[in-house]
Design an enzyme around this catalytic site. Structure first.
Site, PDB file in Angstrom:
ATOM      1  N   THR A 284      -5.958 -17.232   4.278  1.00 44.13           N
ATOM      2  CA  THR A 284      -4.784 -16.549   3.737  1.00 44.13           C
ATOM      3  C   THR A 284      -4.128 -17.275   2.567  1.00 44.13           C
ATOM      4  O   THR A 284      -4.023 -16.697   1.466  1.00 44.13           O
ATOM      5  CB  THR A 284      -3.758 -16.348   4.868  1.00 44.13           C
ATOM      6  OG1 THR A 284      -4.392 -15.573   5.894  1.00 44.13           O
ATOM      7  CG2 THR A 284      -2.510 -15.640   4.371  1.00 44.13           C
TER       8      THR A 284
ATOM      9  N   PHE B  57      -9.171 -12.781   0.964  1.00 44.02           N
ATOM     10  CA  PHE B  57      -8.076 -13.375   1.739  1.00 44.02           C
ATOM     11  C   PHE B  57      -8.522 -13.823   3.129  1.00 44.02           C
ATOM     12  O   PHE B  57      -7.710 -13.903   4.055  1.00 44.02           O
ATOM     13  CB  PHE B  57      -6.911 -12.385   1.830  1.00 44.02           C
ATOM     14  CG  PHE B  57      -6.365 -12.007   0.491  1.00 44.02           C
ATOM     15  CD1 PHE B  57      -6.343 -10.692   0.081  1.00 44.02           C
ATOM     16  CD2 PHE B  57      -5.902 -12.969  -0.387  1.00 44.02           C
ATOM     17  CE1 PHE B  57      -5.850 -10.340  -1.174  1.00 44.02           C
ATOM     18  CE2 PHE B  57      -5.406 -12.634  -1.641  1.00 44.02           C
ATOM     19  CZ  PHE B  57      -5.388 -11.313  -2.032  1.00 44.02           C
TER      20      PHE B  57
ATOM     21  N   THR C 128       2.270   2.582   5.077  1.00 42.35           N
ATOM     22  CA  THR C 128       2.663   1.210   5.393  1.00 42.35           C
ATOM     23  C   THR C 128       2.220   0.327   4.226  1.00 42.35           C
ATOM     24  O   THR C 128       1.398   0.752   3.399  1.00 42.35           O
ATOM     25  CB  THR C 128       1.938   0.735   6.666  1.00 42.35           C
ATOM     26  OG1 THR C 128       0.537   1.022   6.508  1.00 42.35           O
ATOM     27  CG2 THR C 128       2.471   1.467   7.885  1.00 42.35           C
ATOM     28  N   GLY C 129       2.773  -0.874   4.185  1.00 43.26           N
ATOM     29  CA  GLY C 129       2.397  -1.789   3.106  1.00 43.26           C
ATOM     30  C   GLY C 129       2.363  -3.219   3.601  1.00 43.26           C
ATOM     31  O   GLY C 129       3.209  -3.611   4.421  1.00 43.26           O
TER      32      GLY C 129
ATOM     33  N   SER D 130       0.781  -1.241   0.000  1.00 50.82           N
ATOM     34  CA  SER D 130       0.000   0.000   0.000  1.00 50.82           C
ATOM     35  C   SER D 130       0.805   1.279   0.000  1.00 50.82           C
ATOM     36  O   SER D 130       0.226   2.356  -0.102  1.00 50.82           O
ATOM     37  CB  SER D 130      -0.931   0.025   1.211  1.00 50.82           C
ATOM     38  OG  SER D 130      -2.002  -0.849   0.981  1.00 50.82           O
TER      39      SER D 130
ATOM     40  N   ASN E  19      -9.039  -0.975  -0.007  1.00 53.47           N
ATOM     41  CA  ASN E  19      -8.262  -0.999  -1.242  1.00 53.47           C
ATOM     42  C   ASN E  19      -9.078  -0.521  -2.437  1.00 53.47           C
ATOM     43  O   ASN E  19      -8.523   0.048  -3.382  1.00 53.47           O
ATOM     44  CB  ASN E  19      -7.763  -2.424  -1.503  1.00 53.47           C
ATOM     45  CG  ASN E  19      -6.649  -2.808  -0.553  1.00 53.47           C
ATOM     46  OD1 ASN E  19      -5.586  -2.201  -0.576  1.00 53.47           O
ATOM     47  ND2 ASN E  19      -6.901  -3.773   0.293  1.00 53.47           N
TER      48      ASN E  19
HETATM   49  C1  LIG Z   1      -2.816  -2.800   5.519  1.00 54.50           C
HETATM   50  C2  LIG Z   1      -1.956  -2.352   4.383  1.00 54.50           C
HETATM   51  N1  LIG Z   1      -2.648  -2.516   3.144  1.00 54.50           N
HETATM   52  C3  LIG Z   1      -1.963  -2.877   2.012  1.00 54.50           C
HETATM   53  O1  LIG Z   1      -0.758  -2.837   1.935  1.00 54.50           O
HETATM   54  C4  LIG Z   1      -2.816  -3.630   1.007  1.00 54.50           C
HETATM   55  C5  LIG Z   1      -2.245  -3.563  -0.379  1.00 54.50           C
HETATM   56  N2  LIG Z   1      -2.825  -4.993   1.488  1.00 54.50           N
HETATM   57  C6  LIG Z   1      -3.924  -5.540   2.037  1.00 54.50           C
HETATM   58  O2  LIG Z   1      -4.997  -5.017   1.998  1.00 54.50           O
HETATM   59  C7  LIG Z   1      -3.716  -6.881   2.728  1.00 54.50           C
HETATM   60  C8  LIG Z   1      -4.164  -8.055   1.835  1.00 54.50           C
HETATM   61  C9  LIG Z   1      -4.007  -9.362   2.610  1.00 54.50           C
HETATM   62  C10 LIG Z   1      -2.598  -9.615   2.992  1.00 54.50           C
HETATM   63  C11 LIG Z   1      -2.406 -10.945   3.720  1.00 54.50           C
HETATM   64  N3  LIG Z   1      -3.333 -11.135   4.830  1.00 54.50           N
HETATM   65  C12 LIG Z   1      -4.246 -12.129   4.839  1.00 54.50           C
HETATM   66  O3  LIG Z   1      -4.372 -12.908   3.913  1.00 54.50           O
HETATM   67  C13 LIG Z   1      -5.118 -12.202   6.055  1.00 54.50           C
HETATM   68  N4  LIG Z   1      -6.006 -13.345   6.029  1.00 54.50           N
HETATM   69  C14 LIG Z   1      -0.997 -10.955   4.288  1.00 54.50           C
HETATM   70  O4  LIG Z   1      -0.835 -10.599   5.472  1.00 54.50           O
HETATM   71  O5  LIG Z   1      -0.062 -11.238   3.529  1.00 54.50           O
HETATM   72  C15 LIG Z   1      -1.587  -0.932   4.662  1.00 54.50           C
HETATM   73  O6  LIG Z   1      -2.256  -0.014   4.171  1.00 54.50           O
HETATM   74  O7  LIG Z   1      -0.639  -0.773   5.407  1.00 54.50           O
END
Ligand SMILES: C[C@@H](NC(=O)[C@@H](C)NC(=O)CCCC[C@H](NC(=O)C[NH3+])C(=O)[O-])C(=O)O
Length: 351
Positions: A123, A120, A301-302, A62, A161
């Site tokens: 996961t 997800f 954050t990402g 992100s 998102n």
């Molecule tokens: C929160 C974060 N958002 C992002 O970076 C966006 C691109 N990522 C997500 O929405 C997380 C998707 C699932 C990840 C997965 N989690 C799962 O599958 C949970 N069941 C993982 O952790 O790899 C931000 O803004 O900091």
């Protein structure tokens, strides 16, 4: 005015805490008035044991939202759209509610559901189901619209998102070109971000890179190598590739006014709290963290399968820090990695 020197021992302690929580490797790069300091721990590739490398590229998740926000805000400055335009005026018929505006997208106040929660929920199966899929923006919006809205437009903050998928649609509609071209022409080339690219839907990370290792939901299950994926489930919300040096260059250049006018940068950094304490806030595609020493840092954050990222800078752009751990779906590792901010910007070790 003197700035506190970074506590690099504290940064290393935070990186090692991320390893203790199961990350194969982690790294951080601090850029300040007295130069650059980089630290790496562990490995960038679990199977070969190749050491973490500060030059290596990775998926920034992100943090891509800030790249997309910069492009859209440049288009606002060029008069191509206005922040308070209804999205449906620019993308007729896209959304079921004409009251959703461009500003609502950039501040996560549109009410559009985040389709990734369902995608997800489990996961590893969820990841395996999409890692090689290519989605259109419309397909992702349709997934969101199949769920109820989370709020009336503008009423409250709800991270989604979907908002930055629609931002990508706006960029492509207004420029008539893929978002990759906009990132290249408006950010990557001008700032000479040689390690940064947008290669969707290619699944490879070319050159020296960090491999991602995803934690399954089942405790104790082996990590899943999640390096190769299209990231088509995120695109303009999360598919940019970059390096620690490039992220520091990007965030500090943004804060120094190299990408947006002072007025637009002020708009971008005008935040509303997203937590009860007010230490975490969100502006226009930008997070603000208020640290224990009172320093307020801006960035994003990402989280993408196998990669946790922090990329922040002080409001004057004189200090920046980017940090990465090559795991995900493991909150304790993410929290540990986040303690690099306090150490770097406050000069205090982790509590
Ligand atoms: C929160 C974060 N958002 C992002 O970076 C966006 C691109 N990522 C997500 O929405 C997380 C998707 C699932 C990840 C997965 N989690 C799962 O599958 C949970 N069941 C993982 O952790 O790899 C931000 O803004 O900091």
């Amino acid at each position: 005015d003197t700035v506190p020197a970074p506590d690099m021992d504290g940064v290393v302690a935070a990186l090692n805490a991320a390893l203790a929580e199961g990350a194969p490797g982690a790294m951080a790069r601090y850029t300040g008035p007295d130069g650059v300091r980089s630290r790496t721990v562990g490995v960038r590739d679990l199977s070969t044991g190749a050491p973490m490398d500060i030059r290596a590229r990775f998926r920034i998740g992100s943090v891509s939202k800030t790249f997309s926000a910069v492009v859209l805000l440049q288009l606002v400055e060029e008069g191509r759209l206005r922040l308070d335009d209804p999205v449906n005026r620019l993308l007729p018929g896209l959304l079921p509610d004409d009251r959703v505006t461009v500003r609502h997208l950039l501040t996560h106040r549109s009410g559009l559901a985040d389709y990734t929660n369902a995608m997800f929920e489990h996961t590893v199966p969820g990841f395996e189901a999409v890692r090689n899929r290519v989605f259109s923006y419309q397909e992702l919006v349709d997934l969101s619209l199949a769920e109820p809205r989370t709020t009336e437009p503008g009423v409250s903050y709800a991270y989604s998102n979907t908002n930055f998928v629609v931002v990508g649609m706006l960029i492509e509609k207004l420029t008539g070109r893929p978002v990759a071209d906009a990132y290249e022409r408006r950010i990557i080339k001008p700032l000479k971000l040689r390690g940064t690219s947008y290669v969707h839907p290619d699944t490879r990370i070319k050159g020296l890179h960090v491999r991602g290792h995803l934690h399954p939901d089942e405790a104790g299950a082996p990590l899943v190598d999640s390096t190769e994926q299209t990231v088509s489930w995120a695109q303009s919300a999360g598919a940019v590739l970059s390096t620690p040096a490039d992220l520091n260059t990007f965030m500090s250049a943004l804060m120094r006014g190299r990408l947006l006018s002072p007025a637009m940068l002020d708009a971008m950094t005008t935040v509303t709290p997203t937590d009860a304490t007010g230490t975490r806030s969100y502006g226009l595609g930008l997070r603000r963290y208020e640290l224990s020493c009172g320093e307020r840092v801006f960035g994003h954050t990402g989280t993408v399968q196998g990669y946790y990222t922090y990329a922040f800078a002080t409001r004057d752009g004189r200090r920046s820090l980017s940090a990465l751990a090559n795991t995900s779906n493991h909150g304790a590792a993410n929290t540990a990695l986040g303690r690099t901010l306090e150490a770097a910007f406050c000069g205090t070790g982790p509590a």
